[in-house]
Design an enzyme around this catalytic site. Structure first.
Site, PDB file in Angstrom:
ATOM      1  N   ASN A 191       0.854  -1.179   0.076  1.00 23.15           N
ATOM      2  CA  ASN A 191       0.059   0.085   0.060  1.00 23.15           C
ATOM      3  C   ASN A 191       1.016   1.227  -0.022  1.00 23.15           C
ATOM      4  O   ASN A 191       1.184   1.805   1.144  1.00 23.15           O
ATOM      5  CB  ASN A 191      -0.884   0.046   1.151  1.00 23.15           C
ATOM      6  CG  ASN A 191      -2.013   1.106   1.172  1.00 23.15           C
ATOM      7  OD1 ASN A 191      -1.935   2.164   0.720  1.00 23.15           O
ATOM      8  ND2 ASN A 191      -3.076   0.765   1.697  1.00 23.15           N
ATOM      9  N   ASP A 192       0.979   1.722  -1.219  1.00 19.33           N
ATOM     10  CA  ASP A 192       2.019   2.844  -1.390  1.00 19.33           C
ATOM     11  C   ASP A 192       1.592   4.100  -0.429  1.00 19.33           C
ATOM     12  O   ASP A 192       2.328   4.947  -0.394  1.00 19.33           O
ATOM     13  CB  ASP A 192       1.937   3.230  -2.777  1.00 19.33           C
ATOM     14  CG  ASP A 192       3.166   2.794  -3.479  1.00 19.33           C
ATOM     15  OD1 ASP A 192       4.252   2.577  -3.110  1.00 19.33           O
ATOM     16  OD2 ASP A 192       2.973   2.538  -4.725  1.00 19.33           O
TER      17      ASP A 192
END
Ligand code: GLC
Ligand code: GLC
Length: 811
Positions: free
Chosen positions: A483-484
């Site tokens: 999850n950037d």
């Protein structure tokens, strides 16, 4: 409900029946080096290998009207001007149809008894966009027809092209020879390549200067040359070079005429660039054009392309009784996997082709859906990816496809990256049995002087996680994991700063439960690869590492009803019932259960029940809930999006298949399929609401908290493609390539009682028939191959290629 198109399964085409789709619905032509994005109205652009560095035609993102720029064919029929794809002239058509096929697009437009049909493809083995345009007079009177082709050239570097006007308005150069227009900007100095745009017929006129063709202050919708039916024969000098041919001819009633247009990319050896002062060496272009002079040549190239796809799609083919599943698994999902393999996240209608190149984690995951198609290309890709790893096991987050060098601006520090490489290599070995990749010598950071075996790269990946653990013994997250936007060590309160690369805070505390799931999940495969490589001691140590991680998760990662997402830089829980927002996240539920964590303890079942209870909606499983309504400095970009979009509570399609796979681990066939169906394009009913192409996955569908719940964005380039193919083909249908052979381990929904499948694997062909009476749970699976029962559903790999009949009964 308004419909814009339908699947033509027999032709393997998606048919768009009206041009004004909610957003441009595009296709990707090309599968090797030359690529064209083409929309249903003829918009789009072409590039060679690298959408940033070798852009051939120009495209204006986020422009009005939308989708401005493309390969256009203007028709002037006795003063009435129109374009077969409707755009950009937008004259009302009497008939329109666009058919996106595998590597080609057909557009048909008809007006006042004149029909125009264009078929565009990037032929296999050619660096060119080749289009056949056919005009047919369907009226009772003869027609004087005038056709103007049009492309606008990009000055190669797309980033520079859209910013550096003080220079670029002076550099443009062309040559014109007969019906061929050559774009040669910067060729004299530093480039050895040019573009050619040609037609296989004599022309009445041409234009190569945009302003001359369009006229001052006019747009693509009203080129003066077309409306006045007169090419200017302009020769570009600076400004904006374009390519336009004019063809004038008469069509008797019932008569038709075809032309073949080639937009090609050509390179010359450094010492053979010129044939005279400033005259480019056209030999490669002439060779290219000679390949597409006749209809017969065109037809042959078209058949070759079809044959290429026949071959690829014959490797995995299912007939499940559900046509929506079949068309995705057999055609569109695999097709999208090819596109994500080629593009990573670089060039789509949402990715401008200048921002991101290939992603370390993205491309590693894309391989999971591509491996079976062309394993040799997957192998090369794995080596390219591994070559951007650093000596300590960490990795560049992205690299540029042309240079294959790591992207320095984005840098490193995404702590999930290293482990994805092990997933990729394991999948390769399982598909092919080719262990030689492990001994392949691969540099670190592209520096040959520090090359080591691929296996050593994997060891450093694995140990990177072990060596970077936090206070609870869980993996440190770094700048972000998968999850950037969960940026637990990047505290950004300054506008314009990048959330992910502002590494201003090294807590040494923020930990990721997601990475712990990856670590546990990949451990057995890693140990197996070690053993194959002769590293017995390392292999023996793995179960201990794995167990420690599982214990740490069970002790510090369980929230009571589901798994926590992370610990932030202050040691506070993320994704806990104690939080007032963002209480439950999808990622750890998916990845930890896929890895088998908490199955015995009953946690896994509880976690998936919680997913259904809290995250599931009509359009899929949301990434977390409730979304953040205010900015949480300590969580980063995730809380910057309005609730329900993107990583802040959107349905991030990429991780829905993890839940499918997790449900399959627990044996829940009906539940696995239910999750699969909700994000699957072929099950979409409201095309208008969905917005993006209904034949491919989008990255995100707006979640329940968003005003536009159900609306998709960022189609095509998403890890969803690979993961959903993996989930459907391996998790649900249960055809799993494994180190020692092909494992048959289905987990079917109740309605799927009779399934026929063909799988080609390591040279052999398996014809599989499944009879399912398990009623929506996994049931007992019995596998009989050529009349003999096999242990544990594993069909040992053949030494010599063979054909096998496989009977599977599930009770
Ligand atoms: C984007 C990125 C991918 C990331 C995902 C979730 O799709 O390409 O790397 O994992 O977003 O943030
Ligand atoms: C943005 C996007 C995210 C993507 C990231 C990486 O944060 O929201 O999806 O992964 O950029 O470039």
């Amino acid at each position: 409900m308004e419909q814009y198109g339908y699947f033509d399964d027999a032709a393997r085409e998606y048919v768009i029946t009206r041009p004004d789709t909610p957003s441009p619905w595009i296709n990707y032509l090309g599968c090797e080096a030359f690529f064209t994005l083409m929309s249903n109205t003829g918009g789009g652009y072409s590039f060679y290998k690298d959408a940033r560095m070798l852009r051939i035609t120009r495209y204006r993102y986020n422009n009005v009207p939308t989708d401005a720029g493309g390969q256009y064919f203007y028709i002037n029929d006795g003063g009435s001007v129109w374009t077969p794809g409707w755009m950009p002239v937008r004259a009302k058509l009497d008939a329109y149809e666009c058919r996106h096929g595998l590597g080609y697009t057909r557009i048909m437009g008809e007006k006042d008894g004149l029909q125009a049909r264009q078929v565009s493809m990037v032929p296999f083995g050619s660096d060119a966009l080749v289009t056949r345009l056919t005009l047919e007079n369907k009226s009772a009177l003869a027609k004087d027809v005038s056709v103007f082709s049009f492309v606008e050239f990009c000055l190669w570097n797309a980033q520079d092209d859209s910013t550096n006007f003080q220079r670029n308005f002076s550099t443009g150069e062309v040559e014109i020879v007969g019906s061929a227009i050559y774009h040669k900007t910067e060729y004299r100095e530093r480039r050895n390549h040019y573009a050619v745009y040609a037609v296989n017929a004599p022309v009445q006129g041409f234009d190569t200067d945009r302003e001359s063709f369009l006229g001052a202050y006019r747009g693509f919708d009203s080129p003066a040359a077309v409306f006045e039916n007169l090419s200017r024969n302009s020769v570009a000098s600076g400004w904006s070079p374009v390519g336009s041919h004019n063809l004038k001819f008469t069509l008797a009633p019932g008569e038709s005429k075809s032309f073949i247009f080639v937009l090609g990319y050509c390179e010359n050896p450094q010492d053979q660039k010129f044939t005279a002062q400033d005259v480019i060496n056209k030999a490669p272009a002439e060779k290219l054009l000679a390949m597409f002079r006749t209809d017969a040549q065109f037809d042959r190239a078209f058949d070759d392309l079809a044959g290429y796809w026949d071959g690829l799609l014959s490797i995995y083919n299912v007939s499940s009784g559900d046509e929506k599943l079949d068309r995705m698994v057999n055609v569109w999902n695999q097709y999208q996997c090819m596109v994500t393999f080629n593009m990573s996240r670089s060039a789509s209608y949402f990715e401008s082709g200048i921002g991101r190149g290939m992603g370390f984690r993205d491309s590693s995951q894309d391989l999971l859906g591509f491996m079976h198609l062309i394993p040799s290309r997957a192998r090369e890709r794995l080596i390219d990816i591994a070559a951007t790893q650093f000596k300590d096991g960490s990795a560049y987050h992205q690299y540029q496809p042309l240079t294959k060098r790591g992207n320095f601006e984005v840098g490193s520090g995404f702590n999930d990256d290293p482990l994805w490489l092990i997933f990729g290599v394991a999948a390769y070995v399982k598909e092919t049995g080719d262990l030689s990749i492990l001994s392949e010598s691969v540099p670190f950071d592209n520096d040959e002087s520090v090359a080591e075996s691929m296996m050593e790269h994997l060891r450093r990946s694995y140990h990177y996680t072990i060596d970077h653990r936090g206070p609870h013994g869980l993996p440190l997250i770094g700048r972000a994991d998968w999850n950037d936007c969960l940026n637990l060590n990047c505290f950004s309160a300054t506008p314009g700063e990048s959330f992910q690369t502002t590494a201003n805070f090294e807590s040494g505390v923020a930990e990721s439960l997601f990475i712990s799931g990856m670590f546990v999940g990949v451990s057995d495969d890693y140990a197996r690869l070690c053993r194959e490589f002769g590293w017995q001691e390392e292999a023996d140590a793995v179960p201990g590492f794995k167990q420690d991680m599982e214990q740490a998760v069970l002790k510090h990662g369980w929230d009571g009803e589901w798994f926590l997402r992370a610990y932030d830089a202050y040691g506070h829980k993320v994704g806990s019932n104690e939080c007032d927002e963002g209480k439950i996240y999808i990622e750890p539920q998916g990845f930890l259960v896929m890895a088998g964590v908490g199955v015995k303890e009953g946690y896994a079942q509880k976690a998936l029940d919680s997913v259904r209870k809290h995250l599931l909606s009509e359009h899929g499983v949301a990434i977390h809930t409730p979304p953040y309504t205010r900015y949480h400095l300590e969580l980063g970009e995730i809380s910057s999006y309005p609730p329900g979009y993107k990583e802040n509570g959107g349905i991030f399609c990429h991780n829905n298949p993890w839940i499918v796979l997790a449900e399959a681990v627990l044996g829940h066939g009906d539940r696995a399929f239910d999750i699969y169906r909700r994000t699957c394009p072929s099950y979409i009913t409201d095309q208008k609401l969905h917005h993006t192409e209904p034949y491919v996955y989008s990255q995100m569908v707006a979640g329940p908290y968003a005003p536009r719940f159900g609306q998709a964005k960022n189609s095509w380039l998403t890890g969803t493609a690979a993961w959903t193919f993996f989930a459907a083909s391996q998790g649900i249908l249960g055809i799993e390539p494994d180190f020692d052979g092909l494992k048959i381990d289905p987990c079917l929904p109740a309605f799927m009682t009779d399934v026929a499948l063909t799988r080609k694997f390591r040279g052999s062909t398996y014809r599989i028939r499944m009879q399912n009476k398990a009623g929506g749970e996994k049931g007992r699976v019995k596998v009989v191959v050529d009349g003999c029962a096999v242990e544990g559903g594993l069909i040992p790999a053949d030494i010599a290629p063979a054909e096998h009949e496989v009977c599977v009964t599930i009770e």
